[in-house]
Motif scaffolding. Sequence first.
Motif, short mmCIF file in Angstrom:
data_model
loop_
_atom_site.label_atom_id
_atom_site.label_comp_id
_atom_site.label_asym_id
_atom_site.label_seq_id
_atom_site.Cartn_x
_atom_site.Cartn_y
_atom_site.Cartn_z
N ARG A 174 -21.35 2.22 -55.13
CA ARG A 174 -20.26 1.78 -56.00
C ARG A 174 -20.26 0.25 -56.06
O ARG A 174 -20.30 -0.40 -55.02
CB ARG A 174 -18.92 2.29 -55.46
CG ARG A 174 -17.75 1.99 -56.39
CD ARG A 174 -16.48 2.67 -55.92
NE ARG A 174 -15.98 2.06 -54.68
CZ ARG A 174 -15.24 2.71 -53.79
NH1 ARG A 174 -14.93 3.98 -53.98
NH2 ARG A 174 -14.81 2.10 -52.70
N ARG A 186 -15.55 -1.66 -62.13
CA ARG A 186 -16.40 -0.90 -61.21
C ARG A 186 -17.58 -0.31 -61.98
O ARG A 186 -17.49 -0.05 -63.17
CB ARG A 186 -15.62 0.24 -60.58
CG ARG A 186 -14.55 -0.24 -59.62
CD ARG A 186 -13.76 0.91 -59.07
NE ARG A 186 -12.79 0.41 -58.10
CZ ARG A 186 -12.17 1.18 -57.22
NH1 ARG A 186 -12.43 2.47 -57.19
NH2 ARG A 186 -11.31 0.67 -56.38
N PHE A 230 -21.15 2.48 -61.17
CA PHE A 230 -21.63 3.47 -60.21
C PHE A 230 -23.11 3.77 -60.43
O PHE A 230 -23.59 3.77 -61.56
CB PHE A 230 -20.85 4.77 -60.35
CG PHE A 230 -19.36 4.58 -60.37
CD1 PHE A 230 -18.66 4.38 -59.20
CD2 PHE A 230 -18.65 4.57 -61.57
CE1 PHE A 230 -17.29 4.20 -59.21
CE2 PHE A 230 -17.28 4.39 -61.59
CZ PHE A 230 -16.60 4.20 -60.41
#
Lengths: 302, 298
Positions: free
Chosen positions: B5, B48, B50
């Motif tokens: 992450r 964020r 991923f």
Amino acid sequence: MDKYERGERMNLKNLPDDEYFTPGHTACPGCAAPIIVRNMMKILGKDTVIYTPANCLLVFGGTYPYIAWKVPYFHEAFENTGSSISGAARALKKQGKKVTVVGIAGDGGTYDIGIQALSGAAERNEDVIYVCYDNEAYMNTGIQRSGSTPYGAETTTTPAGKKILGKLRHKKDMAEIMRAHDIPYVATASISHIADFLKKVEKMKNIEGFRYFHVLSPCPTGWRYDPSKTVEIARKAVDSGMWTLYEAEYGEITNIYKPKKKIPVEEYIRGQGRFRHMTPEMIEELQRWVDRKWERLYGEKP
Amino acid sequence: MYEIRFHGRGGQGGRMAAEALALAAFLEGKYAVSFPFFGAERRGAPVRAFTRIDDKKIRIKTQIYEPDYVVVLDETLIETEDVLEGLKPDGMVIINTQKKPEEVKLSRSVRCATIDATTIALETIGRAITNTAILGAISRATGKIGIDAIEKAIIEKFGARLGKEAGEKNAIAARKAYEKTIVGIAKAGKKFEGKKQWLPTVDELPLGGSIGTLQTEAGLVGIGSFSENKTGGWRVFMPVVDEQRCTGCKICWFYCPEGAIKMVDNKAKINYDYCKGCGICENECPFKAIEMKREVRI
């Protein structure tokens, strides 16, 4: 003799300290839009109601439950800024309140999506201010071309690839369209010219009827330049003739700013990533467009 | 399968890093997926991204809630949110900071790698965009992906977008970071209070009316409430005013997009709580009284 003639008008020295657009908003570093609205609000003052359709300013000026505005602030649909401010102004007038109603839209909400409501409100000569902050593409949704995007500029919908090199058409002249509406006041401005900017905001505050205020708003993210160059690029836009500063009352240009020294358009586009792929022929084409606009507005060859 | 992450700020290239890492894994013959997550936010706001990497096909499409590795592209983020949230007990955090792992304080003691990616990016690429340097650090810290594959992926991905030369410079940044990464253990002890939300019922809101400014358990809401959002953490460079040179001309005060400059006794005073470090004030000051300096955060 009015106060303009006495020379009492607003300038940088006596511009109030009051902030009606608070810090803490989430605009990209170097964004010109908060510079425009912060300083405009210092003059328009607290008796103002703000309407915005979808645009960056809407998002960074108010994300639930936070709002950067210190005045009543409404979000309306993309296409109806003109009609929303018309209704608000009439309702407030009926209540006997003396309030400035301002609609602030981006170029997408003005040039493309909002033009019918805007044109209607202008034709009815509603007592409102319409501000277009023009960053020359749909920046909020990730840089798509709009009617305002200049020739050759790369956006996600006019990419510089194998088949085309950026946008194929020139920028639409929205201020000229508004001038053709025979309204009390049309002004174009740039943050690079402070005195001119403040003079125009103060003047439009005191006019009755439909006022259209169009400000160039360089966008470091979409135009792909270093955030510290925002004002420099706005200045070069004026000096090159890409952006022209003027005021028009009832369709007649009453005041037009002429750069002391006209710089070639190449100097303006240098340093902006969105124009990086431009070939010499394309730069020539852009220059021809600037020269045509120059001749039309100043009535002489550059 | 292992999951990574990325915590970054919009514009720092967290998404590009996550994608380049997936590409590097793919070049090594693995399966990989990558995607970003962000709300209606601008450049500078926390985002964020991923990446999932496996030896077999990946069917899972959700966000990553229990990562094996957490990558933090901006050290100011470790102050505002618990980046370790959901991290597996034997997981590892990779942080862009000038500190050593032992000097980093997090919510619990955890394996930690640090790299001064900002300095490397400024020296190699000339801009404080740290996403490629951090990839080199990931390669070193995790040992799961070779630096050669990382370099190849960067040249392919960034070269296609920014030109060949820029792609190669970014690959050099990754290699430098690979060599300079320090691995250790971070300290525990940082406390995070759960962020409260303001969720009024219909009855509590005036229908079609204005709420004005309200003090709620989530802090200030309503008009003018954005002032509680301190945007000072966004900047890499901070403006410093030379009071000898400042004439009080108010030009920086006019041009500050944040309204973070106030005139006090005819001198410009900068409110670092809000300054995003755009540098317009330095560029426009006619008396060269403002200088942008690299900020050192302690």
